[in-house]
Design an enzyme around this catalytic site. Structure first.
Site, PDB file in Angstrom:
ATOM      1  N   TYR A 262       0.826  -1.201   0.000  1.00  0.00           N
ATOM      2  CA  TYR A 262       0.000   0.000   0.000  1.00  0.00           C
ATOM      3  C   TYR A 262       0.865   1.259   0.000  1.00  0.00           C
ATOM      4  O   TYR A 262       0.593   2.211  -0.744  1.00  0.00           O
ATOM      5  CB  TYR A 262      -0.944   0.016   1.208  1.00  0.00           C
ATOM      6  CG  TYR A 262      -1.751   1.295   1.266  1.00  0.00           C
ATOM      7  CD1 TYR A 262      -2.817   1.506   0.400  1.00  0.00           C
ATOM      8  CD2 TYR A 262      -1.413   2.307   2.158  1.00  0.00           C
ATOM      9  CE1 TYR A 262      -3.540   2.690   0.405  1.00  0.00           C
ATOM     10  CE2 TYR A 262      -2.130   3.505   2.187  1.00  0.00           C
ATOM     11  CZ  TYR A 262      -3.183   3.687   1.310  1.00  0.00           C
ATOM     12  OH  TYR A 262      -3.890   4.874   1.320  1.00  0.00           O
ATOM     13  N   ARG A 309       2.292   8.800  12.346  1.00  0.00           N
ATOM     14  CA  ARG A 309       1.938  10.057  13.024  1.00  0.00           C
ATOM     15  C   ARG A 309       0.436  10.312  13.023  1.00  0.00           C
ATOM     16  O   ARG A 309      -0.120  10.856  13.981  1.00  0.00           O
ATOM     17  CB  ARG A 309       2.652  11.209  12.316  1.00  0.00           C
ATOM     18  CG  ARG A 309       2.372  12.598  12.885  1.00  0.00           C
ATOM     19  CD  ARG A 309       2.744  13.664  11.885  1.00  0.00           C
ATOM     20  NE  ARG A 309       1.927  13.557  10.668  1.00  0.00           N
ATOM     21  CZ  ARG A 309       2.242  14.115   9.511  1.00  0.00           C
ATOM     22  NH1 ARG A 309       3.354  14.804   9.378  1.00  0.00           N
ATOM     23  NH2 ARG A 309       1.442  13.963   8.453  1.00  0.00           N
ATOM     24  N   ARG A 321     -10.445   4.887   8.917  1.00  0.00           N
ATOM     25  CA  ARG A 321      -9.731   3.743   8.381  1.00  0.00           C
ATOM     26  C   ARG A 321      -8.276   3.854   8.814  1.00  0.00           C
ATOM     27  O   ARG A 321      -7.618   4.853   8.523  1.00  0.00           O
ATOM     28  CB  ARG A 321      -9.836   3.679   6.862  1.00  0.00           C
ATOM     29  CG  ARG A 321      -9.284   2.355   6.323  1.00  0.00           C
ATOM     30  CD  ARG A 321      -9.596   2.146   4.866  1.00  0.00           C
ATOM     31  NE  ARG A 321      -9.186   0.822   4.444  1.00  0.00           N
ATOM     32  CZ  ARG A 321      -9.152   0.405   3.185  1.00  0.00           C
ATOM     33  NH1 ARG A 321      -9.540   1.226   2.223  1.00  0.00           N
ATOM     34  NH2 ARG A 321      -8.753  -0.812   2.882  1.00  0.00           N
ATOM     35  N   PHE A 381      14.983  19.297  -3.232  1.00  0.00           N
ATOM     36  CA  PHE A 381      13.624  18.804  -3.432  1.00  0.00           C
ATOM     37  C   PHE A 381      13.429  17.442  -2.775  1.00  0.00           C
ATOM     38  O   PHE A 381      12.382  17.171  -2.165  1.00  0.00           O
ATOM     39  CB  PHE A 381      13.338  18.719  -4.929  1.00  0.00           C
ATOM     40  CG  PHE A 381      12.030  18.071  -5.276  1.00  0.00           C
ATOM     41  CD1 PHE A 381      10.837  18.746  -5.097  1.00  0.00           C
ATOM     42  CD2 PHE A 381      11.990  16.785  -5.787  1.00  0.00           C
ATOM     43  CE1 PHE A 381       9.623  18.153  -5.407  1.00  0.00           C
ATOM     44  CE2 PHE A 381      10.782  16.182  -6.114  1.00  0.00           C
ATOM     45  CZ  PHE A 381       9.600  16.869  -5.921  1.00  0.00           C
TER      46      PHE A 381
END
Length: 471
Positions: A262, A309, A321, A381
């Site tokens: 996931y 977190r 969820r 970045f």
């Protein structure tokens, strides 16, 4: 000849001798208030410790208020007491005032306010490009700043890539539409971005995200104006991400394998897309995109930090969820929601520490990935989110506040990280310092203590043996 009682070392010329001790006592109270605040400045202390520390500083403020009412007033002691007690008290509001006892953060905040200039949206662009850049700044203040700082060759492709991913994320996160409807759009979104008249209504939970999907045609026209090599990368990643998100609309995260998959879908693929776009730009060596494990770890490190977190935010959502894998949570509690109950505090902290340990497994790969970057704007970045992540993990570790309220690093601390993640030496120093913070907080009886100690030792060895590490 009358004898005088000895006076404190610090004497006040305008205070009577019999009151010198009282003045000195006030200053000691103020000084201790400040020292306690500095000692507990990371705010990772127990409720009882925080209560006593705040009570001490409040006592100082109360004395400063009451003594003048009974005719006792020492100008120097009074002012010193007020300043120290206020600073001490406010330092226990870590999100907003914790930087008051961290001088480096105070200085960084001042410099940031005085010198930072918000990167401007590029000039000489059409209305669709203007909309895309403005929407970028609205849906992500943090990422927009670093994207706008990117090399001109990369800036627009990564802006559009981010907006496409945000569109997919908005569809996935909206819990109102049925899963079947969401699945259709998630699986076809990579095709829809080639349609310069495509818009989508009925999805999104935040105004800016709703507006983005309802004006997707403007983003699509900018997408179609990109070089084909960038279009191919964005569309391919959008397809993989959309298919993966559709899969997890109805699939629970049970195993750690599910958890990794996931996180790969929603963040690892972002790392892949960014890596492929950077490689396609020619700003980095062609071999830059060759190592799947490194850019996968970059994404997983960030996503696992966010999931860890955001326990409470996800649990208290309209349609809650939790993405913490059952393989981990089942070791400690029967139901993941039980961890917010005080009687399960010990189990909750052990589970939280397990989640942080799982995330730390990716830290060395993040170091290796960043070490391969040569272009400065690309490095910043990529580096800033990673240093933010390691600092967030250090804050979350062994911290029961995760189950009670929003936990975020201080604004001053974030500014320090933004200003000092410009090169590999600085990043190594941040990773080393936060690794030490985590190591210092490991309880001896934690079930994953040995594993985490080993991971942190390997990470610190990697850092200290790196040629760019500066002690």
């Amino acid at each position: 000849m009358s004898s005088l009682s000895p006076l404190p070392l610090i004497q006040h010329p305008y205070v009577a001798a019999e009151n010198q001790y009282l003045a000195f006592l006030l200053e000691i109270t103020a000084f201790l208030s400040l020292m306690i605040a500095i000692f507990y400045r990371d705010a990772k202390v127990s409720q009882r410790q925080r209560f006593y520390a705040r009570a001490f500083s409040l006592t100082g403020l109360t004395l400063a208020y009451l003594l003048p009412l009974v005719g006792i007033y020492f100008p120097e002691s009074y002012i010193f007491l007020i300043v120290c007690s206020i600073v001490a008290f406010l330092s226990f509001s870590p999100r907003n005032f914790g930087y008051l006892v961290n001088p480096q953060e105070v200085w960084a905040m001042i410099l940031f306010k005085l010198t930072y200039v918000v990167p401007p949206i590029p000039s000489n662009i059409d209305a669709d490009q203007t909309y895309s850049y403005k929407k970028l700044t609205q849906v992500s203040r943090s990422f927009s700043a670093v994207i706008l700082h990117l090399n001109e060759e990369l800036r627009e492709s990564i802006c559009i890539f981010y907006l496409v991913c945000r569109g997919l994320d908005s569809i996935e996160d909206d819990m109102a539409p049925p899963a079947e409807s969401k699945s259709v759009w998630l699986k076809s979104f990579h095709e829809k971005i080639y349609d310069d008249s495509f818009t989508l209504k009925g999805f999104g939970e935040v105004a800016h995200e709703i507006d983005l999907l309802e004006n997707q045609d403007k983003v699509n026209r900018v997408f179609l104006g990109l070089k084909e090599k960038y279009q191919l990368v964005i569309a391919d990643v959008a397809k993989q991400m959309g298919d993966g998100m559709a899969k997890y609309l109805t699939k629970d995260v049970k195993s750690i394998k599910d958890y990794n998959e996931y996180c790969w879908i929603v963040a690892g693929l972002v790392g892949e897309g960014l890596t492929r776009l950077i490689e396609a730009s020619g700003l980095e060596d062609p071999s830059f995109e060759a190592n799947f494990q490194l850019y996968n770890s970059m994404g997983l490190f960030l996503q696992k930090t966010n999931i860890t977190r955001d326990y409470l935010e996800d649990l208290e959502a309209v349609n809650p969820r939790i993405w913490w894998p059952r393989e981990i949570t089942d070791v400690y509690v029967e139901d993941v929601a039980m961890m917010k109950l005080p009687k399960y505090r010990a189990q909750a902290i052990a589970c939280l520490n397990h989640m942080v340990t799982n995330a730390i497994e990716h830290a060395i790969d993040c170091i290796d990935y960043l070490d391969a970057i040569t272009e400065p704007s690309v490095f910043q970045f990529c580096a800033i989110p990673q240093t933010m992540a390691i600092s967030t993990l250090a804050l979350c570790y062994n911290n029961y506040d995760v189950f009670k309220k929003e936990v975020k690093i201080r604004k001053g601390e974030a500014v320090v990280l933004i200003q000092s993640s410009n090169n590999m030496s600085q990043v190594l120093r941040h990773f080393y310092d936060y690794s030490n913070k985590i190591a210092a907080d490991i309880p001896n009886n934690d079930p994953n203590a040995a594993k985490l100690h080993a991971l942190l030792l390997a990470l610190k060895t990697k850092i200290t043996t790196h040629p760019k590490y500066i002690i």
